[in-house]
Design a protein around this motif. Structure first.
Motif, PDB file in Angstrom:
ATOM      1  N   LEU A 194      -3.291   7.541   9.065  1.00 18.02           N
ATOM      2  CA  LEU A 194      -2.800   8.539   8.121  1.00 18.02           C
ATOM      3  C   LEU A 194      -1.280   8.434   7.978  1.00 18.02           C
ATOM      4  O   LEU A 194      -0.738   8.482   6.867  1.00 18.02           O
ATOM      5  CB  LEU A 194      -3.198   9.936   8.613  1.00 18.02           C
ATOM      6  CG  LEU A 194      -3.280  11.061   7.580  1.00 18.02           C
ATOM      7  CD1 LEU A 194      -4.384  10.788   6.577  1.00 18.02           C
ATOM      8  CD2 LEU A 194      -3.519  12.391   8.287  1.00 18.02           C
ATOM      9  N   VAL A 195      -0.602   8.290   9.106  1.00 18.76           N
ATOM     10  CA  VAL A 195       0.856   8.154   9.089  1.00 18.76           C
ATOM     11  C   VAL A 195       1.263   6.854   8.393  1.00 18.76           C
ATOM     12  O   VAL A 195       2.228   6.824   7.622  1.00 18.76           O
ATOM     13  CB  VAL A 195       1.421   8.202  10.521  1.00 18.76           C
ATOM     14  CG1 VAL A 195       2.928   7.951  10.512  1.00 18.76           C
ATOM     15  CG2 VAL A 195       1.109   9.554  11.167  1.00 18.76           C
ATOM     16  N   GLU A 196       0.528   5.780   8.633  1.00 17.59           N
ATOM     17  CA  GLU A 196       0.824   4.501   7.984  1.00 17.59           C
ATOM     18  C   GLU A 196       0.679   4.602   6.465  1.00 17.59           C
ATOM     19  O   GLU A 196       1.515   4.082   5.716  1.00 17.59           O
ATOM     20  CB  GLU A 196      -0.101   3.412   8.519  1.00 17.59           C
ATOM     21  CG  GLU A 196       0.144   3.045   9.989  1.00 17.59           C
ATOM     22  CD  GLU A 196      -0.928   2.127  10.533  1.00 17.59           C
ATOM     23  OE1 GLU A 196      -1.909   1.854   9.794  1.00 17.59           O
ATOM     24  OE2 GLU A 196      -0.806   1.692  11.693  1.00 17.59           O
ATOM     25  N   LEU A 197      -0.366   5.269   6.024  1.00 15.03           N
ATOM     26  CA  LEU A 197      -0.577   5.429   4.583  1.00 15.03           C
ATOM     27  C   LEU A 197       0.551   6.233   3.943  1.00 15.03           C
ATOM     28  O   LEU A 197       0.946   5.968   2.801  1.00 15.03           O
ATOM     29  CB  LEU A 197      -1.921   6.110   4.317  1.00 15.03           C
ATOM     30  CG  LEU A 197      -3.173   5.276   4.564  1.00 15.03           C
ATOM     31  CD1 LEU A 197      -4.420   6.144   4.430  1.00 15.03           C
ATOM     32  CD2 LEU A 197      -3.243   4.110   3.585  1.00 15.03           C
ATOM     33  N   ALA A 198       1.056   7.219   4.669  1.00 10.53           N
ATOM     34  CA  ALA A 198       2.129   8.069   4.136  1.00 10.53           C
ATOM     35  C   ALA A 198       3.421   7.282   3.916  1.00 10.53           C
ATOM     36  O   ALA A 198       4.310   7.752   3.190  1.00 10.53           O
ATOM     37  CB  ALA A 198       2.384   9.242   5.079  1.00 10.53           C
ATOM     38  N   GLU A 199       3.513   6.099   4.492  1.00 15.41           N
ATOM     39  CA  GLU A 199       4.689   5.259   4.287  1.00 15.41           C
ATOM     40  C   GLU A 199       4.671   4.583   2.917  1.00 15.41           C
ATOM     41  O   GLU A 199       5.704   4.112   2.442  1.00 15.41           O
ATOM     42  CB  GLU A 199       4.782   4.201   5.388  1.00 15.41           C
ATOM     43  CG  GLU A 199       5.018   4.782   6.784  1.00 15.41           C
ATOM     44  CD  GLU A 199       5.059   3.712   7.857  1.00 15.41           C
ATOM     45  OE1 GLU A 199       4.908   2.517   7.502  1.00 15.41           O
ATOM     46  OE2 GLU A 199       5.241   4.060   9.036  1.00 15.41           O
ATOM     47  N   LEU A 200       3.481   4.520   2.298  1.00 20.66           N
ATOM     48  CA  LEU A 200       3.403   3.941   0.951  1.00 20.66           C
ATOM     49  C   LEU A 200       4.156   4.843  -0.023  1.00 20.66           C
ATOM     50  O   LEU A 200       4.007   6.071   0.026  1.00 20.66           O
ATOM     51  CB  LEU A 200       1.947   3.796   0.518  1.00 20.66           C
ATOM     52  CG  LEU A 200       1.083   2.842   1.355  1.00 20.66           C
ATOM     53  CD1 LEU A 200      -0.382   2.937   0.933  1.00 20.66           C
ATOM     54  CD2 LEU A 200       1.590   1.410   1.209  1.00 20.66           C
ATOM     55  N   PRO A 201       4.957   4.282  -0.926  1.00 24.87           N
ATOM     56  CA  PRO A 201       5.790   5.099  -1.815  1.00 24.87           C
ATOM     57  C   PRO A 201       5.019   5.979  -2.782  1.00 24.87           C
ATOM     58  O   PRO A 201       5.559   6.949  -3.307  1.00 24.87           O
ATOM     59  CB  PRO A 201       6.632   4.051  -2.562  1.00 24.87           C
ATOM     60  CG  PRO A 201       5.823   2.793  -2.485  1.00 24.87           C
ATOM     61  CD  PRO A 201       5.143   2.838  -1.156  1.00 24.87           C
ATOM     62  N   TYR A 202       3.759   5.667  -3.026  1.00 23.53           N
ATOM     63  CA  TYR A 202       2.959   6.434  -3.983  1.00 23.53           C
ATOM     64  C   TYR A 202       1.941   7.343  -3.299  1.00 23.53           C
ATOM     65  O   TYR A 202       1.052   7.884  -3.958  1.00 23.53           O
ATOM     66  CB  TYR A 202       2.248   5.481  -4.956  1.00 23.53           C
ATOM     67  CG  TYR A 202       1.610   4.283  -4.287  1.00 23.53           C
ATOM     68  CD1 TYR A 202       0.330   4.352  -3.756  1.00 23.53           C
ATOM     69  CD2 TYR A 202       2.310   3.087  -4.172  1.00 23.53           C
ATOM     70  CE1 TYR A 202      -0.242   3.261  -3.134  1.00 23.53           C
ATOM     71  CE2 TYR A 202       1.743   1.983  -3.550  1.00 23.53           C
ATOM     72  CZ  TYR A 202       0.470   2.077  -3.037  1.00 23.53           C
ATOM     73  OH  TYR A 202      -0.098   0.992  -2.404  1.00 23.53           O
TER      74      TYR A 202
END
Length: 300
Positions: A194-202
């Motif tokens: 979840l934290v890794e996905l939140a790093e995506l700009p979109y």
């Protein structure tokens, strides 16, 4: 041409839009049919999603109905001309039509806003988490059905890494972070993802804490999707028996407003770039990290 017995959500949506425009324009089915050289019964089938209509006729009807947005008109043409075939077609005999409709809709989405209360959004789930959900579900029963459902959900997630990923904003209730689908180790993996996905700009992810004020914890989960360059909006309400797709202007506005309220009440979005010691207040990342710490203790 044979009539469709089970129109897809896309086909039903096109018919509903054309019927809405005709009624707003004050035309009867006979009058609208005369404009495009189509009989009353034929146009009724079109408006019910049971048969096709050409792009030329759609554009003619839109001009007749007084539609001024070319973006909206072309969105309707796109609905009519789409083949309905994609990677999801391989699952046609394995999964319900509602699942295939969602996959088709997501491929056209430019923006997805979702609220979840007990589960993490399907687009965010790791394989072990998804597998545990379907093992506990009554929707599938055999090992083959479970594996097909897991593969399908995993393939849906490809829109997040494609050439034109949609803007995704999810508000997730804290309760979903404590539900241990697959056990402590799987949940630890899931929250890190979840934290890794939140790093995506979109991708924007906010957590709704148990302490949130003035927002019901029992708000029904929903997903608000915008597609076709913003011309079409849909609200998906998923239920075990049957998913409901809402696209009436009043209904969409209600859930657009509801999501804004949920976002305002939730903690600030996960931002892994912020150094923990510089967090000015409790935020979504801090809450996730606290639960991760608890999971480490449980799996030790």
């Amino acid at each position: 041409m044979a009539l469709r017995n089970t129109p897809t959500e896309r086909q039903l949506r096109l018919g509903a839009e054309l019927r809405k425009l005709r009624e707003a324009g004050g035309l009867t089915v006979n009058e609208a049919g005369d404009v495009i050289g189509m009989g009353r019964v034929h146009l009724t089938h079109v408006e019910n999603g049971r048969t096709a209509i050409s792009a030329e006729r759609i554009r003619t009807l839109c001009r007749t109905y007084g539609v001024t947005s070319s973006t909206y008109t072309e969105a309707l043409v796109n609905l009519a001309e789409a083949s309905g075939k994609g990677w999801w077609s391989d699952y046609r005999r394995q999964l319900p039509a509602s699942a295939l409709d969602l996959a088709e809709l997501e491929t056209e989405a430019t923006c997805l806003r979702s609220y979840e209360s007990l589960f993490l959004p399907g687009l965010f789930q790791v394989k072990g988490y998804t597998h545990a959900i379907f093992e506990a579900s009554d929707a599938v029963s055999t090992d083959e059905e479970i594996e097909a459902a897991v593969r399908f959900r995993n393939e849906r997630q490809r829109i997040l890494t494609g050439d034109r990923p949609p803007e995704v904003h999810a508000v997730i209730h804290e309760a979903a972070l404590h539900m241990r689908f697959g056990g402590a180790d799987i949940m630890h993996q899931q929250l890190l993802h979840l934290v890794e996905l939140a790093e995506l700009p979109y991708v924007t992810i906010q957590i709704m804490p148990f302490t949130a004020v003035a927002v019901s914890a029992l708000t029904t989960p929903f997903c608000h999707l915008t597609s076709h360059n913003g011309a079409l909006e849909t609200v998906l309400m998923e239920h075990p028996a049957r998913s409901a797709y809402l696209h009436g202007e009043d209904e969409v506005a209600k859930y657009r407003h509801q999501f804004a309220r949920l976002s305002d009440a939730a903690l600030p979005a996960i931002d892994a770039a912020v150094i923990p010691v510089r967090h000015a207040a409790r935020d979504s990342l801090g809450l996730v990290q606290h639960i991760l710490y608890t999971l480490q203790g449980a799996s030790a």
